[in-house]
Enzyme design. Structure first.
Site, PDB file in Angstrom:
ATOM      1  N   ASP A  51       0.828  -1.203   0.000  1.00 59.56           N
ATOM      2  CA  ASP A  51       0.000   0.000   0.000  1.00 59.56           C
ATOM      3  C   ASP A  51       0.866   1.259   0.000  1.00 59.56           C
ATOM      4  O   ASP A  51       0.513   2.276  -0.590  1.00 59.56           O
ATOM      5  CB  ASP A  51      -0.927   0.002   1.224  1.00 59.56           C
ATOM      6  CG  ASP A  51      -2.091  -0.955   1.050  1.00 59.56           C
ATOM      7  OD1 ASP A  51      -2.439  -1.268  -0.109  1.00 59.56           O
ATOM      8  OD2 ASP A  51      -2.646  -1.397   2.069  1.00 59.56           O
ATOM      9  N   GLY A  52       2.021   1.182   0.685  1.00 60.50           N
ATOM     10  CA  GLY A  52       2.941   2.324   0.711  1.00 60.50           C
ATOM     11  C   GLY A  52       3.402   2.679  -0.696  1.00 60.50           C
ATOM     12  O   GLY A  52       3.512   3.856  -1.045  1.00 60.50           O
ATOM     13  N   ALA A 164      -5.577   3.023   8.162  1.00 62.69           N
ATOM     14  CA  ALA A 164      -4.122   3.104   8.341  1.00 62.69           C
ATOM     15  C   ALA A 164      -3.791   3.722   9.707  1.00 62.69           C
ATOM     16  O   ALA A 164      -4.245   3.233  10.736  1.00 62.69           O
ATOM     17  CB  ALA A 164      -3.517   3.883   7.171  1.00 62.69           C
ATOM     18  N   SER A 168      -4.881   2.900  14.015  1.00 62.17           N
ATOM     19  CA  SER A 168      -3.950   2.548  15.095  1.00 62.17           C
ATOM     20  C   SER A 168      -4.171   3.384  16.347  1.00 62.17           C
ATOM     21  O   SER A 168      -3.762   2.996  17.432  1.00 62.17           O
ATOM     22  CB  SER A 168      -2.497   2.752  14.639  1.00 62.17           C
ATOM     23  OG  SER A 168      -2.222   2.001  13.512  1.00 62.17           O
TER      24      SER A 168
HETATM   25  P1  NAP Z   1       5.076   2.010   6.719  1.00 54.13           P
HETATM   26  O1  NAP Z   1       5.309   2.693   8.002  1.00 54.13           O
HETATM   27  O2  NAP Z   1       6.174   1.239   6.108  1.00 54.13           O
HETATM   28  O3  NAP Z   1       3.817   1.002   6.816  1.00 54.13           O
HETATM   29  C1  NAP Z   1       2.662   1.253   7.474  1.00 54.13           C
HETATM   30  C2  NAP Z   1       1.700   0.080   7.304  1.00 54.13           C
HETATM   31  O4  NAP Z   1       0.427   0.631   6.963  1.00 54.13           O
HETATM   32  C3  NAP Z   1       2.054  -0.902   6.176  1.00 54.13           C
HETATM   33  O5  NAP Z   1       1.746  -2.207   6.609  1.00 54.13           O
HETATM   34  C4  NAP Z   1       1.121  -0.474   5.046  1.00 54.13           C
HETATM   35  O6  NAP Z   1       0.784  -1.519   4.177  1.00 54.13           O
HETATM   36  C5  NAP Z   1      -0.085  -0.064   5.818  1.00 54.13           C
HETATM   37  N1  NAP Z   1      -1.001   0.830   5.127  1.00 54.13           N
HETATM   38  C6  NAP Z   1      -0.736   1.918   4.367  1.00 54.13           C
HETATM   39  N2  NAP Z   1      -1.877   2.484   3.955  1.00 54.13           N
HETATM   40  C7  NAP Z   1      -2.887   1.716   4.459  1.00 54.13           C
HETATM   41  C8  NAP Z   1      -4.294   1.796   4.390  1.00 54.13           C
HETATM   42  N3  NAP Z   1      -4.903   2.766   3.743  1.00 54.13           N
HETATM   43  N4  NAP Z   1      -5.021   0.857   5.061  1.00 54.13           N
HETATM   44  C9  NAP Z   1      -4.425  -0.137   5.746  1.00 54.13           C
HETATM   45  N5  NAP Z   1      -3.092  -0.272   5.857  1.00 54.13           N
HETATM   46  C10 NAP Z   1      -2.331   0.669   5.216  1.00 54.13           C
HETATM   47  O7  NAP Z   1       4.596   3.120   5.673  1.00 54.13           O
HETATM   48  P2  NAP Z   1       3.960   2.969   4.267  1.00 54.13           P
HETATM   49  O8  NAP Z   1       3.812   1.541   3.858  1.00 54.13           O
HETATM   50  O9  NAP Z   1       4.660   3.899   3.366  1.00 54.13           O
HETATM   51  O10 NAP Z   1       2.486   3.531   4.568  1.00 54.13           O
HETATM   52  C11 NAP Z   1       2.313   4.880   4.927  1.00 54.13           C
HETATM   53  C12 NAP Z   1       1.216   4.951   5.928  1.00 54.13           C
HETATM   54  O11 NAP Z   1       1.611   4.389   7.156  1.00 54.13           O
HETATM   55  C13 NAP Z   1       0.820   6.367   6.282  1.00 54.13           C
HETATM   56  O12 NAP Z   1      -0.006   6.953   5.307  1.00 54.13           O
HETATM   57  C14 NAP Z   1       0.123   6.120   7.608  1.00 54.13           C
HETATM   58  O13 NAP Z   1      -1.262   5.896   7.415  1.00 54.13           O
HETATM   59  C15 NAP Z   1       0.717   4.834   8.112  1.00 54.13           C
HETATM   60  N6  NAP Z   1       1.351   5.036   9.413  1.00 54.13           N
HETATM   61  C16 NAP Z   1       0.875   4.323  10.459  1.00 54.13           C
HETATM   62  C17 NAP Z   1       1.382   4.514  11.721  1.00 54.13           C
HETATM   63  C18 NAP Z   1       0.781   3.710  12.832  1.00 54.13           C
HETATM   64  O14 NAP Z   1      -0.141   2.926  12.564  1.00 54.13           O
HETATM   65  N7  NAP Z   1       1.247   3.870  14.048  1.00 54.13           N
HETATM   66  C19 NAP Z   1       2.394   5.439  11.951  1.00 54.13           C
HETATM   67  C20 NAP Z   1       2.872   6.165  10.870  1.00 54.13           C
HETATM   68  C21 NAP Z   1       2.330   5.963   9.591  1.00 54.13           C
HETATM   69  P3  NAP Z   1       1.837  -2.165   3.143  1.00 54.13           P
HETATM   70  O15 NAP Z   1       2.683  -3.081   3.992  1.00 54.13           O
HETATM   71  O16 NAP Z   1       0.964  -2.888   2.201  1.00 54.13           O
HETATM   72  O17 NAP Z   1       2.597  -1.053   2.541  1.00 54.13           O
END
Ligand code: NAP
Length: 266
Positions: A51-52, A164, A168
């Site tokens: 998704d990222g 996302a 959390s």
């Molecule tokens: P990452 O930090 O490497 O991964 C964050 C996780 O979120 C990955 O498992 C990603 O899936 C998943 N993800 C991304 N968009 C999603 C969605 N719309 N619904 C469900 N899961 C989703 O960063 P990244 O892969 O580049 O993703 C960026 C996103 O991470 C940001 O937009 C933010 O939403 C999220 N994030 C979450 C936290 C937290 O939960 N504490 C903190 C910071 C950011 P994939 O493995 O398929 O990429």
């Protein structure tokens, strides 16, 4: 689907991703699709990764309105944006060829920081205190000063971003068929001096949200658009609305938003 045959593939640049990108290209060319290295000429933009990577593909290609976006997962597991699987490319090419897809529109939010150019977010806009201390924000809905927030920060998420970062921190999962966006707190301080709602809330698509950063020496917060940190340092006002633009994605039959949520989380 014959008018949608020009494909651009976005991937990371490491050896493994480029190798897999070449294999996807071969499979698509074999099925009669045309590849392009110019995303502006494509009518289908495919991301390879998770998704990222899909978020990056959409951002790097400028949130294009006149094309379809599709995500291929490399892990064997589908994601929120990844409807296709690298281990079953045949299914993907056949699905596109037989038009066994529907167009699904995902809402975007539009964010304007002071007098900078507006930008879009597909998952969320997030703002956090830059240093160990909390920071203070006025949350203004339309023209109403709704609350004054003291704490770590806020997440403003789209419906598809609701699964996302927002999820959390106990935000609600929101159906992308609804035109709305959600405001979720990161560790608010609630005492006699500062009080916020304490729960996340969902705003209708016609509303305007303004975050006014108190200029008290901690007015250099960290801000991010999806998975990209913003370079803007000093900020006073952030205006957020639901964009009139959407992202068009392909969706396999029997692969609704709620099936995806179930598959990812349950
Ligand atoms: P990452 O930090 O490497 O991964 C964050 C996780 O979120 C990955 O498992 C990603 O899936 C998943 N993800 C991304 N968009 C999603 C969605 N719309 N619904 C469900 N899961 C989703 O960063 P990244 O892969 O580049 O993703 C960026 C996103 O991470 C940001 O937009 C933010 O939403 C999220 N994030 C979450 C936290 C937290 O939960 N504490 C903190 C910071 C950011 P994939 O493995 O398929 O990429």
């Amino acid at each position: 689907m014959t008018e949608r045959m020009n494909i651009y593939i976005y991937s990371k640049h490491d050896e493994d991703s480029l190798d897999k990108k070449a294999k996807v290209e071969d499979a698509l060319i074999h099925e009669g699709f045309t590849m392009t290295n110019n995303s502006k000429e494509a009518n289908i933009i495919i991301s390879i990764g998770g998704d990222g990577s899909f978020l990056q593909a959409v951002r790097k290609t400028g949130f294009r309105q006149n094309c379809l976006y599709a995500g291929i997962s490399l892990t064997g597991k589908h994601g929120l944006y990844c409807d296709f699987n690298y281990n079953n490319l045949y299914e993907m090419t056949q699905s596109i060829r037989r038009s066994e897809i529907e167009v699904r529109r995902y809402p975007l939010i539009e964010v304007t920081i002071d007098d900078h150019r507006p930008f879009y977010c597909l998952n969320e806009f997030s703002i956090r205190s830059n240093i160990i201390r909390t920071f203070i924000l006025d949350v203004i809905i339309d023209d109403l000063l709704f609350e004054t927030f003291l704490g770590d920060g806020l997440i403003i998420s789209t419906p598809t971003g609701s699964t996302a970062y927002n999820k959390s921190v106990k935000g609600a999962v929101v159906d992308p068929l609804l035109s709305c966006f959600q405001v979720t707190e990161l560790a608010s301080v609630n005492n006699n001096k500062y009080r916020t709602l304490g729960s996340s809330f969902i705003m209708g698509g016609e509303r305007k949200l303004r975050l006014r950063v108190h200029q008290d020496g901690n007015d250099f917060p960290l801000m991010a658009a999806d998975n990209e940190a913003l370079g803007i340092r000093k900020v006073e006002n952030i205006d957020i609305v639901l964009s009139k633009k959407t992202i068009k994605t392909v969706k396999l039959k029997n692969n609704s938003f709620w099936e995806k949520v179930q598959r990812i989380y349950l």
